[in-house]
Scaffold this motif. Structure first.
Motif, short mmCIF file in Angstrom:
data_model
loop_
_atom_site.label_atom_id
_atom_site.label_comp_id
_atom_site.label_asym_id
_atom_site.label_seq_id
_atom_site.Cartn_x
_atom_site.Cartn_y
_atom_site.Cartn_z
N PRO A 6 0.82 -1.21 0.00
CA PRO A 6 0.00 0.00 0.00
C PRO A 6 0.86 1.25 0.00
O PRO A 6 0.47 2.27 -0.55
CB PRO A 6 -0.80 -0.11 1.31
CG PRO A 6 -0.06 -1.12 2.14
CD PRO A 6 0.65 -2.02 1.20
N SER A 7 2.05 1.17 0.59
CA SER A 7 2.87 2.37 0.66
C SER A 7 3.47 2.64 -0.71
O SER A 7 3.74 1.74 -1.49
CB SER A 7 3.96 2.18 1.70
OG SER A 7 5.21 2.08 1.07
N MET A 8 3.68 3.91 -1.01
CA MET A 8 4.25 4.29 -2.30
C MET A 8 5.76 4.44 -2.19
O MET A 8 6.40 4.92 -3.11
CB MET A 8 3.65 5.63 -2.74
CG MET A 8 2.16 5.58 -2.94
SD MET A 8 1.80 4.87 -4.55
CE MET A 8 2.16 6.31 -5.56
N ASN A 9 6.30 4.05 -1.04
CA ASN A 9 7.73 4.24 -0.86
C ASN A 9 8.49 2.95 -1.07
O ASN A 9 8.09 1.89 -0.59
CB ASN A 9 8.00 4.76 0.56
CG ASN A 9 7.44 6.16 0.73
OD1 ASN A 9 7.50 6.97 -0.20
ND2 ASN A 9 6.86 6.42 1.88
N GLN A 10 9.56 3.05 -1.81
CA GLN A 10 10.42 1.89 -2.02
C GLN A 10 11.26 1.64 -0.78
O GLN A 10 11.43 0.51 -0.37
CB GLN A 10 11.33 2.17 -3.23
CG GLN A 10 12.19 1.03 -3.65
CD GLN A 10 11.37 -0.14 -4.14
OE1 GLN A 10 11.03 -1.05 -3.39
NE2 GLN A 10 11.00 -0.10 -5.42
N ILE A 11 11.79 2.71 -0.21
CA ILE A 11 12.62 2.59 0.98
C ILE A 11 12.08 3.53 2.05
O ILE A 11 11.76 4.69 1.75
CB ILE A 11 14.09 2.96 0.67
CG1 ILE A 11 14.65 2.01 -0.38
CG2 ILE A 11 14.95 2.94 1.93
CD1 ILE A 11 16.03 2.37 -0.85
N GLU A 12 11.93 3.02 3.25
CA GLU A 12 11.52 3.87 4.37
C GLU A 12 12.52 3.68 5.50
O GLU A 12 12.79 2.57 5.93
CB GLU A 12 10.13 3.49 4.86
CG GLU A 12 9.04 3.84 3.85
CD GLU A 12 7.68 3.28 4.24
OE1 GLU A 12 7.47 3.00 5.43
OE2 GLU A 12 6.85 3.11 3.34
N ILE A 13 13.08 4.80 5.93
CA ILE A 13 14.04 4.76 7.03
C ILE A 13 13.43 5.52 8.20
O ILE A 13 12.96 6.65 8.02
CB ILE A 13 15.38 5.39 6.62
CG1 ILE A 13 15.97 4.60 5.45
CG2 ILE A 13 16.36 5.42 7.79
CD1 ILE A 13 17.16 5.27 4.81
N GLU A 14 13.39 4.87 9.36
CA GLU A 14 12.78 5.52 10.53
C GLU A 14 13.77 5.56 11.68
O GLU A 14 14.26 4.53 12.12
CB GLU A 14 11.53 4.74 10.96
CG GLU A 14 10.35 4.97 10.01
CD GLU A 14 9.33 3.85 10.10
OE1 GLU A 14 9.29 3.17 11.13
OE2 GLU A 14 8.60 3.65 9.10
N HIS A 15 14.04 6.75 12.16
CA HIS A 15 14.85 6.99 13.36
C HIS A 15 16.11 6.15 13.39
O HIS A 15 16.41 5.49 14.37
CB HIS A 15 14.01 6.72 14.62
CG HIS A 15 12.77 7.56 14.66
ND1 HIS A 15 12.81 8.93 14.77
CD2 HIS A 15 11.46 7.23 14.55
CE1 HIS A 15 11.58 9.40 14.74
NE2 HIS A 15 10.74 8.40 14.61
N LEU A 16 16.83 6.18 12.30
CA LEU A 16 18.05 5.38 12.21
C LEU A 16 19.21 6.07 12.92
O LEU A 16 19.46 7.26 12.71
CB LEU A 16 18.39 5.15 10.72
CG LEU A 16 19.60 4.28 10.39
CD1 LEU A 16 19.38 3.63 9.05
CD2 LEU A 16 20.89 5.06 10.37
N ASN A 17 19.87 5.32 13.79
CA ASN A 17 21.09 5.80 14.44
C ASN A 17 22.20 4.81 14.16
O ASN A 17 21.95 3.61 14.08
CB ASN A 17 20.88 5.92 15.95
CG ASN A 17 20.00 7.10 16.29
OD1 ASN A 17 20.43 8.25 16.24
ND2 ASN A 17 18.75 6.82 16.62
#
Lengths: 359, 302
Positions: A6-17
Motif C-alpha cells: 500500500p505504501s508508495m515508498n520503495q525505501i523507508e528509514i525511521e529513526h536510524l542511528n
C-alpha cells in the motif's frame, strides 16, 4: 507502481542511528524514498552519506531504528537478501573475470539458464555500449569503461533499487558530465528507484528528483533541487547548494523591521518584516548581485576580477566583508574600482547567526 | 679530496652503479655460479679421493647416472622424496591457508597471535629438530604420552626408529616448521584482495562459500602458485631436520634425495654420486623456479 504494498515508498528509514563505538555517525535519520525516484544524498566528506547508503545496502549494521525495503523490514537481512544493486566508487570489478563474466556473475550465482544470462548481459551491454569489450578484463579498460561495466553489473540484475556510491568521482571532468546525463537517461528508461551519493552539489542538482542534504550525520533538509536553492532551511544548506557559494554578511534589522543595515552603511529592504534590532546573517547569492545597481543598493570596491569570457567572477569588499559576484558575460574592471551593487529584495535571505535557521 | 681519475669516476653516478653491479656479479659468479656448474661437471666425471684437488678428471659420460639408477636404494629414496615433498606442501598449504583466513577476521589480538605463529619460523631447523626429537621420543616422549592418555594407542610408538613411522615423523616436524611461512605469504595475498570486491560479490548475492570459491580462490591463484613453487624448493632443501631427527634412517626408511646427496658426498666420499643426485635436483628446481616466475608475473597482471 507497486500494487503489493500500500505504501508508495520503495525505501523507508525511521529513526536510524549508527554508532562506531562511542562515536555516533548518523543521528535520527528518517527518510522516505518514493518508488521510481532518483534521490541524491549530498553533503561534505564525513557527513555520513556513504555510511547511510551502506546501511541501506546492508554492508553496515545499524545501532537503532528500522530500514524497510518495499514495505519489509530488512534490518537483519544480509545484503544479498535485499535485492539491491550497488555501484561502487572504486567500481569494485572482479579483476579475474572478463566484462561478460563480471556482468553475469549475479545471474550465474542464481543459476539462471544460459540463454537468459546471455540475453540479459547482451541487452545491458547494448544499452551501455559495451558490446565490443565483453571479452576484456577490467585492467584493459579505461576509467569510463570500467564505470560502465560497474553499471552493467547492476542493470543486469534488474533490482528493486540502484545504490550509487560516488560513481563518477574517479572520472575526469568531461567524462563526468557525459556520464551524469547517461545515468539520468538510464534512470528514465529503467524507472528503478535510485539512491545516489555524491559530495558534488551540481551533480545532485542536475540529476536528482529529491535531494537529501546531510551534515555531521544529520539530515539538514530534504527537498526538490530548486526548492533547496530557493528556500534553504538553514545557513548550511544555503551555503552548500549553489555555486559559487552564497555570501554571508552580518547585518542588523532596522527599527521598523523592514530592512537590514549592513556594516558598510547600506540599507536593504527585506521581503518579510523581522523583529527590530535583531542581529542576523544576510545571505546574498553571487549570481543575484547585479552590477548595474538596480534594486536594493550597496557600495563595494573591487578586489579581484576573474574573467572566463562567458562569466566574470568578482571578489569585492562591502565594508570589511568580502563578497563574491558572478556576472554572466564579460565585465571589465580592475582592483580598487568602486562598484554599486544591486539585489532584488526577494533575493535576500536571512539567517539566525546562532542557530543558522532561515528567518 | 677525491681528485684521482677513478675516485672521480666512482663519485659520479655511473661509476658507482657500475661498481655495485660488478661486486654483485662477482659474488654470484664465485659463490653461486661456480659451485653450481662445478657440481654439474662433477656428475659427468670420475671423481675419487685422488682427483679431488684438480678440476680436470676423466670424463665419465652418463656412467654416474646409470650407476645411480641401478643402486637398490635409488627407487625407495626417490619415492620417499616424493612423499616428503607432497605431504609437506599439502598440509603446510592447507593449514597455512586456513590460518591466514582465520587471522584475516578482525578479532582482538589477532595480530599478536599471528605474530606468535612466526616464532616457529625463526627457529633454526636444527633446533626444531632437537625439540621434535624429544616430542617423538619413544619411551618418554610427550606425543606418545598424549596419545596414550587419550586412549588412542596402547604401547609405545618408536616414531624415529620404526621404519614405518620415521619418514612421517620428519614430515610432521617439517609441516610444523613450514606453516608460518605459508601463512604469512598467503596472508599477504589475501590482504591484496580489495574489500569492496567482496562487498560487490555480497551485493551480487554470493554467500560466504561462493565468495571463497569465486573470488578468493581465483584471485589467490597466482599467490598459491608462487607459494607452492617456493614450498617445493624449500622442501627439497630441507636437510637440517632430517639430520637432526633420523639421519635418513633406519635403513634409509626416512632418507630423502637432499640428505642422500650429502651422505654420498661427505660421509662415504662417493663424490660423483652425490653430485649426480644434486644435479638432478637442480634440474627439478629450475623447472619449479620457472613455474614460480610465471606465477609471480601472473600475480602482477590483475
Amino acid at each position: 507502481m507497486n500494487v503489493d504494498h500500500p505504501s508508495m515508498n520503495q525505501i523507508e528509514i525511521e529513526h536510524l542511528n549508527k554508532n562506531y563505538g562511542s562515536l555516533q555517525v548518523l543521528h535520527d535519520i528518517s527518510l522516505d524514498i518514493p518508488i521510481g525516484a532518483f534521490v541524491a544524498l549530498v553533503g561534505p566528506s564525513g557527513c555520513g552519506k556513504s555510511t547511510l547508503l551502506r546501511t541501506i545496502a546492508g554492508l553496515e549494521t545499524i545501532t537503532s531504528g528500522t530500514i524497510k525495503v518495499a514495505g519489509e523490514v530488512v534490518n537483519d537481512k544480509a545484503p544479498r537478501e535485499r535485492d539491491l544493486a550497488m555501484v561502487f566508487q572504486s567500481y569494485a570489478l572482479y579483476p579475474h573475470m572478463t566484462v561478460e563474466q563480471n556482468m553475469s556473475y549475479s545471474l550465474r550465482l542464481r543459476r539462471r539458464p544460459k540463454a537468459e544470462i546471455d540475453q540479459r548481459v547482451g541487452e545491458a551491454a547494448k544499452i551501455l555500449g559495451l558490446e565490443k569489450l565483453l571479452k576484456r578484463r577490467p585492467k584493459q579498460l579505461s576509467g569510463g569503461q570500467r564505470q560502465r561495466v560497474a553499471m552493467g553489473r547492476a542493470i543486469v540484475r534488474n533490482p528493486k533499487v540502484f545504490l550509487f556510491d560516488e560513481p563518477l568521482s574517479n572520472l575526469d571532468a568531461a567524462l563526468r558530465v557525459q556520464m551524469r546525463s547517461e545515468i539520468r537517461k538510464l534512470h528514465k528508461n529503467l524507472g528503478a528507484t535510485s539512491v545516489y551519493v555524491t559530495h558534488d552539489q551540481i551533480e545532485a542538482m542536475t540529476m536528482a528528483d529529491l535531494i537529501v542534504v546531510l551534515h555531521d550525520g544529520r539530515i539538514e533538509q530534504i527537498g526538490k533541487p530548486l526548492d533547496l536553492y530557493r528556500r534553504p532551511a538553514n545557513r548550511f544548506v544555503a551555503g552548500f547548494i549553489g555555486s559559487p557559494a552564497m555570501n554571508f554578511v552580518p547585518a542588523e534589522i532596522t527599527a521598523d523591521g523592514r530592512a537590514i543595515a549592513l556594516g558598510a552603511g547600506a540599507l536593504l529592504k527585506i521581503p518579510r518584516a523581522q523583529e527590530p534590532g535583531r542581529k542576523v546573517l544576510a545571505g546574498l547569492r553571487p549570481e543575484h548581485l547585479r552590477l548595474d545597481g538596480s534594486g536594493e543598493r550597496l557600495a563595494a570596491t573591487v578586489d579581484i576580477v576573474e574573467g572566463t569570457g562567458s562569466m566574470t567572477f568578482i571578489e569585492a569588499k562591502v565594508g570589511s566583508e568580502l563578497v563574491n559576484i558572478a556576472y554572466a558575460g564579460t565585465y571589465e574592471t580592475e582592483a580598487g574600482a568602486p562598484l554599486t551593487l544591486g539585489i532584488a529584495s526577494e533575493d535576500i535571505y536571512l539567517f539566525d547567526p546562532e542557530t543558522g535557521r532561515a528567518l | 679530496m677525491l681528485q684521482s681519475g677513478f675516485a672521480k669516476y666512482l663519485r659520479d653516478g655511473k661509476g658507482f652503479e657500475g661498481t655495485l653491479i660488478v661486486a654483485a656479479v662477482l659474488y654470484l659468479l664465485v659463490f653461486a655460479a661456480f659451485p653450481l656448474i662445478y657440481t654439474v661437471v662433477m656428475s659427468f666425471q670420475e671423481v675419487d679421493m685422488f682427483t679431488l684437488g684438480t678440476l680436470v678428471r676423466p670424463f665419465a659420460g652418463l656412467q654416474n647416472y646409470t650407476d645411480l639408477f641401478h643402486r637398490p636404494e635409488f627407487a625407495p629414496i626417490v619415492w620417499n622424496t616424493v612423499i616428503f615433498v607432497t605431504l609437506s606442501i599439502a598440509f603446510q598449504l592447507t593449514i597455512g591457508f586456513a590460518l591466514a583466513l582465520f587471522f584475516l577476521q578482525d578479532f582482538p589480538g589477532s595480530t599478536y597471535v599471528r605474530g606468535l605463529f612466526l616464532a616457529g619460523w625463526i627457529l633454526p631447523a636444527l633446533v626444531v629438530g632437537a625439540v621434535w626429537r624429544w616430542i617423538f621420543a619413544g619411551d618418554f616422549g610427550v606425543l606418545n604420552y598424549a596419545l596414550q592418555s587419550l586412549g588412542l594407542i596402547d604401547g609405545q610408538i618408536y616414531w624415529l626408529s620404526d621404519p614405518a613411522y620415521a619418514l612421517y615423523s620428519v614430515i610432521i616436524a617439517n609441516i610444523w616448521l613450514g606453516i608460518p611461512f605459508n601463512m604469512i605469504l598467503l596472508s599477504v595475498g589475501l590482504a591484496g584482495i580489495p574489500g569492496d570486491v567482496y562487498e560487490a560479490a555480497e551485493m551480487d548475492g554470493a554467500n560466504v562459500f561462493q565468495r571463497f570459491l569465486t573470488i578468493t580462490l581465483p584471485m589467490m591463484g597466482p599467490t598459491l602458485g608462487a607459494v607452492i613453487a617456493l614450498g617445493v624448493i624449500f622442501t627439497l632443501q630441507q636437510f637440517d631436520l632430517v639430520a637432526a631427527l633420523t639421519q635418513g634412517g633406519p635403513a634409509n626408511a626416512s632418507n630423502v634425495a637432499q640428505y642422500w646427496s650429502w651422505q654420498m658426498s661427505f660421509q662415504t666420499y662417493e663424490i660423483s654420486g652425490g653430485a649426480t643426485v644434486a644435479t638432478m635436483m637442480i634440474a627439478l628446481v629450475i623447472v619449479v623456479a620457472v613455474i614460480y616466475v610465471r606465477s609471480v608475473q601472473r600475480e602482477q597482471s590483475f
